[in-house]
Structures are given as C-alpha cells and as structure tokens.
Design an enzyme around this catalytic site. Structure first.
Site, short mmCIF file in Angstrom:
data_model
loop_
_atom_site.label_atom_id
_atom_site.label_comp_id
_atom_site.label_asym_id
_atom_site.label_seq_id
_atom_site.Cartn_x
_atom_site.Cartn_y
_atom_site.Cartn_z
CB SER A 130 -0.91 0.02 1.23
OG SER A 130 -1.57 1.26 1.37
CE1 TYR A 163 -4.38 -2.04 4.91
CE2 TYR A 163 -3.48 0.08 4.24
CZ TYR A 163 -3.98 -1.16 3.92
OH TYR A 163 -4.06 -1.54 2.60
#
Length: 289
Positions: A139, A152
């Site tokens: 990500s 995250y």
C-alpha cells in the site's frame, strides 16, 4: 522481461471485492485460469461461468495447516499454480494509542501472517517446478500516513520488507517476487468506521476530523482498480505495457504512490545530507583497532 505464451494459473486471495475481484476478470480475459478465493463463497458466485475458474473458500487467518490443505486442493484443479497473489487484507482505521497492540495484531494477522502462511504453503510446489511468481499487495500508506492509518500502514510496510527478503531467497529457484503498492484507488477500502472501542478524550477532535475526512472520500479517489489489475497482469505476463521492460520487484501504482515515495525519498536523502559526517563518524578510533 520474458513474455509468457500460453495460459497461467493464478491463485488469488480476497476476490470478493476491490483489486481481487478486478484481477480475476483481468486474468480470465487474457485466457488464463484462476482459483478465486474468499472467506464467504456466496460473495463470489457471480464470477463468469467457465471451466477456467474454480472457487475456493479460504480465510487466510485459519492457520498454516488448513491453508496448506486448501493450496493442495487448488493445485489439483488445474495441475499447478503459476502465480499466487496475496491480495486479502484488512484495514482497521484506528489511532495507535486507542487501539494498542490488540488492534495491531488484528492488522498483522491478516495482512502479514496470513500472507506468510499462503506463500509458504505454495512455495514447495513452486520450488519443485523451479518456476512461479509470488505477488504481495502492499500500500501507498506504508510510505505516507495520516491518522488513523498508522496500524494498517505498519503492516503494509512489513509486507514490503518481507517481499524484499523473499526475493533474495527465492530468486535462486527461478521464483519471482512482485511487491505491488497501490494508492488512492476507488475500492471499498474506506467503508469501515473509525475504531471507537477505547476512546481517549485527548483524541476526540482528531478522531472526529478523521471520521469527517473519510466520509465521501471514496468518490474523490481517481484510481481505476480495473486498470491497475490489467497492468499487474501485463507485468506478470511480460506483455502489453510491460513488454520489453525488466522485472521490477517493486510495482508502485497510482500518482499518489509516486508522490509519496518521492516525498519520503527526498526526506530521507535530506537527513543523510545534513547528518552524513556525524552518522558516518561512529567507528572505533584507529588507535583502538
């Protein structure tokens, strides 16, 4: 880059939505075979009815033994697996102090430990064939974060470093590694509510601002997940936009990821430029050697 002729067999986790769903369609459209997995099979019953796809229930947190059994079953469908795509992931929007290690573990259970179990379950098959591609979906947030993405983002940063280590270990066996880092694509990633299980009053304003920012943010994301997954298939197959290019190891996706990596790299280089003489002057004095 070697262009692959003939069909590949893809094993893709987390295909009920987002990138996983788009990747299933992209691979099938190239004539490849797909084992599409999801925690709930009823969510993927609408995939095309063709003998080139098999559906398999899989929760990447079920433990290595269960996952290995599912991978063995997947191999039996088409006789092999050429590409494993670790796409299944979870994002819990949560401020670090409020979530603590419990919420951090939930992120790592899916995004890292589940990924490791899937990968290590398929590696004996790939090593025996001296061929295969391991795709890890990271990500942009691992390069740049705003609250509440710290938990995250840390799991996705771990995915990148793990992928770098895997690449060193797997290259001698003819197995390729690809670290994909998308950013600001219009999936359902921002649909989850901000964690409020342990509210700390000092963070009330920050938490409220985060929740406000996330509402409706999806519609402002300009990245097309279908285009991203078409590019992924191009890279794995060595065709289309990837034809003639060297295997990249890293595959940043989207302008936001480009911007984040450029900014992080500039920051780090700035630190090195300012502190270089100091940080390099930490060896034993010559008289002590």
């Amino acid at each position: 880059m070697v262009e692959i002729r003939g069909e590949l067999v893809w094993f893709i986790t987390g295909t009920s939505s987002g990138f996983g769903r788009e990747l299933v369609h992209a691979a099938l459209n190239r004539g490849d075979c797909v084992v599409a997995t999801a925690r709930e099979l009823e969510k993927i019953q609408d995939f095309p009815k063709t003998d080139k796809i098999r559906l398999l229930q899989l929760d990447v947190t079920d433990g290595f033994a269960n996952i290995q059994a599912k991978l063995n079953k997947a191999i039996s469908f088409f006789g092999r697996v050429d590409v494993v795509v670790n796409n299944a992931g979870a994002g819990v929007p949560c401020l670090l102090e409020e979530g603590g290690s419990d919420m951090l573990r939930k992120q790592f259970d899916v995004n890292l430990f589940g990924l490791v179990d899937v990968t290590t379950a398929i590696l004996p098959h790939m090593r025996s064939r001296r061929s295969g591609t391991v795709v890890l979906i990271g990500s942009r947030s691992s390069w740049a974060q705003l609250p509440p993405s710290g938990l995250y983002a840390s799991s996705k940063a771990a995915v990148r470093v793990l992928g770098e280590g895997l690449n060193e270990e797997l290259t001698p066996f003819g197995i390729r590694t690809l670290i994909v880092e998308p950013g600001m694509f219009r999936t359902n990633f921002l649909s989850g509510a901000v964690y409020t299980g342990n509210p700390i009053p000092d963070y009330d304003d920050m938490r409220d601002e985060v929740a406000k920012r996330r509402r409706g943010a999806e519609q402002h994301m300009t990245g097309d997940p279908a285009k991203a997954m078409e590019l992924l298939v191009d890279v794995v197959r060595g065709e289309g936009k990837a034809k003639g290019k060297a295997w990249p190891l890293y595959l940043p996706m989207g302008a936001a990821t480009d911007d984040a990596i450029q900014a992080k790299t500039k920051t780090m280089l700035g630190v090195l430029d300012e502190w270089r003489d100091i940080i390099r002057d930490l060896d034993f004095d010559k008289k002590e050697l």
